[in-house]
Design an enzyme around this catalytic site. Structure first.
Site, PDB file in Angstrom:
ATOM      1  CB  THR A 257      19.454   6.281   2.869  1.00 53.57           C
ATOM      2  OG1 THR A 257      20.196   5.651   3.920  1.00 53.57           O
ATOM      3  CG2 THR A 257      18.458   5.276   2.325  1.00 53.57           C
ATOM      4  CG  PHE A 259      14.626   7.524   0.346  1.00 53.78           C
ATOM      5  CD1 PHE A 259      13.889   6.683   1.167  1.00 53.78           C
ATOM      6  CD2 PHE A 259      15.700   8.208   0.903  1.00 53.78           C
ATOM      7  CE1 PHE A 259      14.213   6.530   2.512  1.00 53.78           C
ATOM      8  CE2 PHE A 259      16.033   8.060   2.239  1.00 53.78           C
ATOM      9  CZ  PHE A 259      15.280   7.215   3.043  1.00 53.78           C
TER      10      PHE A 259
END
Ligand SMILES: O=C(O)C(=O)C[C@]1(C(=O)O)C=C[C@@H](O)C=C1
Length: 360
Positions: A257, A259
């Site tokens: 992921t 960010f």
């Protein structure tokens, strides 16, 4: 004659004393930098400088420590030095134990003031109102795609992106008891439920899946309900005293992921070029044939690489879209500046979301 254990340890003690002296010398210099910055009213956190320090140390690293270790160690050293200048307040999707918290710590190091929030919206609000200096929000996952709430909030926010970091996300099934027997509900953030659906279909096909606001919130609930299981990180397992009933259950072993780190431009202006930079934009084009193709032409003409191209509905009632584009380079480079100027001239809507050093 090979050295004995106690001789080797005496050597390590000696080196540690030298490191201690050097680290404190470095901290004293950072303190002086802090006084200079206070006098001129300039920001403490300088991501481009930190990126340069880490890149420089990795380039100079003769081993045996790995470059990843070097990045980690210097991130923490700079975090501690920065906190002496002024501790940075960082908002993220909490509670303690979330991947967002882990991303915040990975980016800023652990010497920060933590501001856990209940939603991505609250992270944006905290950084906008001044309750936090920075916010850390998830933007995309390599299996599940974009985090739509973050992208939609980028559109209207006064915040800009000043950095990015990406995390290898390993989801575990956490529970009070270490077995898979008697589980009635699996609770997790919808993204985590989606990223583990293959495993859940195989191992717990008849168990209810319930979406909650964060994986750490799911872990908190699983600690209260012995017949519930959560999908969360090993940090959440520690935080809430849970067992890992099944390890690394995400369908993609390389589940990552990404960010974004955001703040008001008054807190920190766009970082100077670090040498490895990215520009993030949101644009829309007039609704006419070939318009999307046309915006790619200036990039090709000026030799600028595009690393991301996402679309989101504009919610205008028409079939109109906003395009989220990442380009490699920094606007201080003439070919990037020229490409941005030509691109802007073709767009009905054009917003620079940020210019920042490429992350880990
Ligand atoms: O060089 C600076 O501006 C510093 O404040 C020093 C330092 C560091 O520890 O190296 C600390 C904080 C900044 O984000 C960048 C670097």
């Amino acid at each position: 004659m090979p050295k004995t254990l106690s001789e080797l340890r005496a050597g390590i003690d000696q080196v540690d004393r030298e490191l201690l002296t050097l680290l404190n010398r470095r901290a004293a210099l950072a303190n002086e930098v802090g006084e200079l910055k206070r006098a001129e009213g300039s920001p403490v956190f300088r991501p481009e400088r930190e990126a340069q320090v880490i890149n420089g140390m990795q380039a100079a690293n003769p081993g045996p420590l790995k470059d990843d270790n070097i990045a980690h160690i210097w991130r923490e050293i700079m975090s501690a030095c920065r906190a002496l200048e002024a501790p940075q307040r960082v908002a993220y999707l909490g509670p303690a134990g979330t991947y967002s918290e882990q991303a915040a710590l990975q980016f800023f190091g652990s010497s920060i003031a933590r501001v856990p929030c209940v939603s991505i919206d609250e992270v944006f609000q905290s950084a906008t109102s001044g309750a936090a200096d920075f916010g850390v929000v998830p933007v995309e996952n390599n299996t599940e795609g974009v985090v739509t709430r973050s992208l939609d909030l980028f559109l209207g926010t006064p915040l800009h992106i000043i950095g990015e970091t990406s995390l290898l996300v390993r989801h575990h099934l956490l529970r009070k008891d270490a077995s898979l027997q008697g589980i009635e509900v699996v609770v997790a953030h919808p993204q985590a439920l989606a990223q583990c659906q293959g495993w859940l279909n195989n191992h717990l096909p008849d168990v209810e899946r319930r979406a909650v606001s964060s994986n750490a919130e799911g872990a908190r609930l699983a600690a209260e309900h012995p017949e519930w299981a959560a999908i969360a990180s090993d940090r959440a397992a520690n935080e809430f005293g849970l067992h890992i009933a099944a390890q690394a259950i995400q369908d993609d072993p390389f589940n990552r992921t990404r960010f974004a780190v955001v703040c008001l431009p008054q807190v920190l202006a766009a970082p100077d070029a670090s040498g490895k930079d990215c520009v993030s934009l949101i644009v829309s084009v007039p609704n006419k044939p070939g318009a999307v193709h046309d915006i790619l032409v200036p990039l090709k003409q000026h030799g600028v690489s595009m690393t991301r191209f996402e679309s989101r509905p504009a919610r205008s009632g028409q079939w109109e879209y906003y395009f989220y584009i990442d380009l490699q380079g920094h606007p201080s480079q003439p070919h990037v500046a020229a490409a941005l100027k030509d691109l802007q001239a073709l767009c009905a809507f054009y917003k620079v979301l940020g210019t920042y050093p490429l992350g880990e």
